[in-house]
Design an enzyme around this catalytic site. Structure first.
Site, PDB file in Angstrom:
ATOM      1  N   LYS A  38      86.614 -38.019  -3.136  1.00 42.82           N
ATOM      2  CA  LYS A  38      86.034 -38.974  -2.679  1.00 42.82           C
ATOM      3  C   LYS A  38      85.304 -38.767  -1.287  1.00 42.82           C
ATOM      4  O   LYS A  38      83.968 -38.734  -1.396  1.00 42.82           O
ATOM      5  CB  LYS A  38      86.826 -40.211  -2.256  1.00 42.82           C
ATOM      6  CG  LYS A  38      87.307 -41.020  -3.368  1.00 42.82           C
ATOM      7  CD  LYS A  38      88.338 -42.211  -2.784  1.00 42.82           C
ATOM      8  CE  LYS A  38      89.074 -42.896  -3.858  1.00 42.82           C
ATOM      9  NZ  LYS A  38      89.853 -44.010  -3.361  1.00 42.82           N
ATOM     10  N   GLU A 242      91.286 -31.296  18.080  1.00 45.36           N
ATOM     11  CA  GLU A 242      91.183 -32.609  17.498  1.00 45.36           C
ATOM     12  C   GLU A 242      91.612 -33.553  18.357  1.00 45.36           C
ATOM     13  O   GLU A 242      92.697 -33.572  19.085  1.00 45.36           O
ATOM     14  CB  GLU A 242      92.010 -32.459  16.192  1.00 45.36           C
ATOM     15  CG  GLU A 242      91.451 -31.787  15.284  1.00 45.36           C
ATOM     16  CD  GLU A 242      92.128 -31.691  13.892  1.00 45.36           C
ATOM     17  OE1 GLU A 242      91.886 -32.800  13.108  1.00 45.36           O
ATOM     18  OE2 GLU A 242      93.416 -31.035  13.903  1.00 45.36           O
ATOM     19  N   HIS A 266      93.170 -21.245   8.608  1.00 43.27           N
ATOM     20  CA  HIS A 266      91.573 -21.391   9.115  1.00 43.27           C
ATOM     21  C   HIS A 266      91.265 -20.354  10.096  1.00 43.27           C
ATOM     22  O   HIS A 266      90.191 -19.532  10.102  1.00 43.27           O
ATOM     23  CB  HIS A 266      91.268 -22.634   9.714  1.00 43.27           C
ATOM     24  CG  HIS A 266      91.659 -23.772   8.672  1.00 43.27           C
ATOM     25  ND1 HIS A 266      91.219 -23.752   7.196  1.00 43.27           N
ATOM     26  CD2 HIS A 266      91.978 -25.164   8.824  1.00 43.27           C
ATOM     27  CE1 HIS A 266      91.832 -24.756   6.807  1.00 43.27           C
ATOM     28  NE2 HIS A 266      92.217 -25.786   7.639  1.00 43.27           N
ATOM     29  N   ARG A 364      86.951 -33.087  20.058  1.00 42.79           N
ATOM     30  CA  ARG A 364      86.860 -32.473  18.836  1.00 42.79           C
ATOM     31  C   ARG A 364      85.790 -31.287  19.045  1.00 42.79           C
ATOM     32  O   ARG A 364      84.679 -31.695  19.266  1.00 42.79           O
ATOM     33  CB  ARG A 364      86.436 -33.445  17.827  1.00 42.79           C
ATOM     34  CG  ARG A 364      86.514 -32.961  16.495  1.00 42.79           C
ATOM     35  CD  ARG A 364      86.134 -33.963  15.524  1.00 42.79           C
ATOM     36  NE  ARG A 364      85.926 -33.589  13.976  1.00 42.79           N
ATOM     37  CZ  ARG A 364      85.682 -33.962  12.927  1.00 42.79           C
ATOM     38  NH1 ARG A 364      84.754 -35.253  13.166  1.00 42.79           N
ATOM     39  NH2 ARG A 364      85.894 -33.501  11.753  1.00 42.79           N
TER      40      ARG A 364
END
Length: 789
Positions: A38, A242, A266, A364
């Site tokens: 989505k 974050e 990552h 962030r």
């Protein structure tokens, strides 16, 4: 339907003639109604369609999930209606493209082997009706990893494309939990797919700033070749911070934690782009992947002291609430980690790479920052210098991944380094925002470039899948090499309690850490809230001084205890040197003294090392370069960080004539003679001992045949745990020392501490109970956890 769509696209000039068709590509998105699909995947597939509709390939998009046909179809098309065109796409063309994308997309329930067979039949029938040749199929696994094997089996048995067409299977992390699970998953997948068919996604490789690290290095070789090495780089920071916490994801986080979630994948991938040697041709994926693998394999192994760990305070309550855990449940899952990585490659040896990530932090932001050494001294006052090109300002290159103060991907290069070569078609120079500061400098101190067109990471990666660019994905070999690097650290910290932090701006300096002697440590001491409802625990941070087994006892929290012990060792050393000109110190092995070694190296600069002789109380019968060796630990945590004369270091001779602890080689006699020759009356100024959970000390174990009594000064013994063979000072020699300090730390030592507090002198049963210096002093250093439980 497909023919009508193609004709419509021809009318708007979006396709070449049908005669030029390069074949048809079927894209199957498994998990088509899930969150990832989505948020990112359908938009990425639409972007692929926009970009490639004129390439000569035709497409169909098959969304698949376990949901029944009608509700699944509704869910999927609700998502498809929300896909958007890029801002620069003409509205008319956008409307046509979106309409055709919806018509080329259909939903399938894929649950059984028959469902996969039916899908294959449908694709073949469609292509036969349209007279199209199949170029390839993409299966995107947006499903949990536990479902991979079953889906792979179905695809392999009944849904492969025909000979001559390619298959690309796209896999999402996590790719295992550790090396063993990754190996198992890889073996299962390799039984169904070839290596060239698998595309493991790390979406960070699609982030524009990360994806540009290698091209930047390649295009700026003339500037970077002289300085991209250990002689010019001071350190490298790879950071992902974050603001959000783990609420709603604690089920995942309890299994994985921040290191598995972010650092192992990552941040490690970004590290490889920085440290790998550049291949001669970046367009050759095989060369790029091989260079990445070599860089991974050159990383030095991580130890427990390579990391600092934190957990935001509300995490435990989130876990209790979401996973129905009791109020007494304690989680050791880190939500913050800083890890110090070193490479043993010739280019990067000695350079610290700091990998940092966490939840519930103050901002962030993500970035990769290369900070260069600055050897310049500027005579002119700062106010009169050329602001942009002053050689006294910091020199750095930053690949700014996104968010933060810039709120855009960017590449920044200090103006006092060089003006970088950047591809004008995809990156543009940013000017303006003169008052903006980043990493302590005005933005105007940098050359700053941002993408001409910002693209979502998944759009970039889906495009690379279409083009078969394997260098943007994780191969099996690289995956296993990464897990081989990270798994030992993960095992060593699995039961380590992380530092609690409040979260957000309230963290202040609480998570700041520093590099000391090749290890990491928090810069601010952790405040400890002491429980004292019934007087069973100490009421403040001060050390307790009392008696234990009729000898002086010093007790405190572990950090304060080590500080006190280090000070007492230095005072003892200074007194010995003042008295005789030398200080003879015998040190035990094991984990407890490590903190003492680090404290001495970091804080005791007046310690008389030049006049100190260092001896070992005991040693494992392994080569001195083996990580199991007590000398290896002493070297890593103390010797390499102090200036002690080479001839004042006395390792135990366990490795003689290419053999380990063979009695005929006379290693024990050699060490005893060396002690007699150098130590007056064979009486050490200070012996540091520990205590095992079975009551052993040095390498003198319960019911040992050697070393508990008799005239022999140095003995060979047998340990009940591997490595079994040991060399140890004997109890009579230890008891000749001027002073003996016994260090006992941790809850795991509470039972034995309680036991030996009650027994008399029974060295055959409890060897530590036999320590009683004949003319010296015994002092016990026991932390609160060992003393009080």
């Amino acid at each position: 339907m497909l023919r009508r769509v193609l004709c419509t696209m021809l009318l708007v000039g979006a396709l070449p003639s049908l005669a030029e068709s390069q074949g048809h590509i079927s894209v199957v998105l498994l998990g088509a109604t899930g969150d990832l699909a989505k948020k990112y995947l359908w938009q990425g597939l639409f972007q692929l369609y926009i970009d490639q509709v004129s390439s000569g390939h035709s497409f169909t998009f098959h969304g698949a999930a376990l949901t029944d046909l009608e509700p699944g179809q509704k869910l999927m098309f609700d998502v498809l209606k929300k896909v958007t065109c890029p801002p620069d796409e003409p509205p008319n063309r956008c409307a046509v493209l979106k309409d055709q994308f919806l018509k080329l997309s259909q939903y399938h329930q894929l649950k059984t082997a028959e469902n996969y067979t039916a899908l294959n039949r449908e694709i073949e029938m469609l292509l036969h009706q349209e007279g199209l040749k199949e170029a390839g199929r993409i299966f995107y696994f947006s499903v949990p990893p536990f479902a991979y094997t079953e889906i792979a089996r179905h695809i392999n048995s009944s849904c492969r494309p025909p000979p001559g067409a390619w298959l690309r299977v796209v896999l999402e992390k996590p790719f295992g939990h550790d090396l063993e699970s990754a190996q198992q998953m890889a073996a299962e997948l390799m039984s169904f797919f070839r290596e060239e068919e698998m595309y493991r996604v790390d979406h960070y490789l699609g982030k524009q700033a990360v994806a540009h690290i290698l091209p930047f290095r390649d295009q700026n070789r003339q500037f970077l070749d002289p300085i991209w090495n250990r002689h010019h780089v001071e350190r490298v920071e790879i950071v992902l911070k974050e603001i959000v916490d783990a609420k709603g994801r604690t089920s995942f986080y309890e299994q994985y934690g921040v290191i598995r979630d972010v650092l192992q994948n990552h941040l490690t991938e970004a590290l490889m782009f920085l440290t790998m040697e550049l291949p001669s041709n970046l367009s050759k994926a095989e060369e790029v992947l091989q260079c990445k693998l070599q860089a991974l394999q050159s990383l030095r192994g991580l130890e427990k002291q390579s990391a600092v760990l934190g957990q935001y305070q509300a995490y435990a309550s989130h876990v209790q609430e979401e996973l129905q855990k009791g109020q007494n449940y304690v989680s050791t899952t880190p939500t913050f980690a800083g890890v110090l990585v070193h490479s043993d490659s010739l280019r990067w040896e000695g350079i610290p790479f700091l990998l940092t990530s966490g939840k519930a932090l103050d901002e962030r932001v993500g970035y990769v920052r290369v900070l260069f050494k600055n050897r310049a001294y500027c005579t002119q006052s700062e106010a009169l210098r050329d602001a942009g090109h002053s050689q006294c300002k910091p020199k750095q290159i930053v690949f700014y991944i996104g968010h933060g103060v810039l709120n855009t991907p960017a590449v920044l290069v200090s103006r006092n380094l060089f003006r970088p070569v950047m591809p004008e078609s995809s990156w543009r120079e940013i000017v303006g925002q003169p008052d903006l500061h980043i990493f302590g400098q005005l933005l105007s101190d940098y050359y700053v470039y941002s993408p001409v067109k910002e693209r979502d990471a998944y759009s970039v990666l889906i495009s690379n899948i279409y083009h078969g660019r394997k260098d943007f994905f994780i191969t099996t070999e690289n995956l296993l090499a990464s897990w081989a690097f990270w798994t030992p650290l993960l095992n060593s910290i699995s039961h380590q309690a992380p530092r609690l932090y409040p979260g957000g701006v309230e963290n202040q300096h609480f998570l700041d850490f520093e590099m000391v002697s090749g290890e990491l440590a928090f810069t601010v001491a952790e405040p400890v809230e002491l429980l004292n409802p019934s007087g069973s625990m100490p009421s403040d941070y001060k050390t307790i001084q009392s008696k234990f087994r009729k000898s002086p006892l010093v007790s405190a929290w572990s950090e304060d205890l080590i500080s006190q012990l280090a000070s007492d060792v230095e005072k003892t050393a200074s007194r010995a040197v003042a008295r005789s000109g030398q200080f003879h110190l015998a040190l035990s092995g094991g984990s407890s003294p490590v903190a003492l070694f680090q404290r001495l190296a970091r804080h005791h600069y007046d310690f008389p090392w030049r006049h100190t002789h260092l001896w070992l109380v005991d040693e494992r019968c392994v080569p001195l370069t083996d990580p199991e060796s007590n000398f290896f630990s002493l070297h890593n945590h103390l010797l390499q960080n102090i200036r002690v004369p080479y001839f004042n270091v006395h390792p135990m001779p366990v490795h003689l004539h290419q053999r380990l602890c063979v009695e005929e080689d006379g290693g024990t006699e050699l060490y005893a003679k060396e002690i007699v020759a150098l130590v007056a009356n064979a009486s050490f100024d200070l012996v540091l001992l520990g205590v095992g959970t079975d009551g052993h000390t040095a390498s003198l174990f319960p019911h040992s045949e050697n070393g508990l009594e008799g005239a022999q000064a140095v003995v060979l013994t047998e340990s009940p745990v591997k490595p079994h063979q040991r060399m140890s000072l004997s109890l009579p020699l230890i008891n000749k020392a001027q002073q003996v300090f016994v260090l006992v730390m941790g809850k795991g030592k509470h039972d034995i501490t309680t036991q030996i507090s009650r027994v008399g002198r029974e060295p055959r049963k409890w060897p530590i109970s036999g320590v009683s210096p004949s003319s010296g002093q015994l002092v016990w250093y026991v932390d609160y956890e060992a003393l009080l439980g």
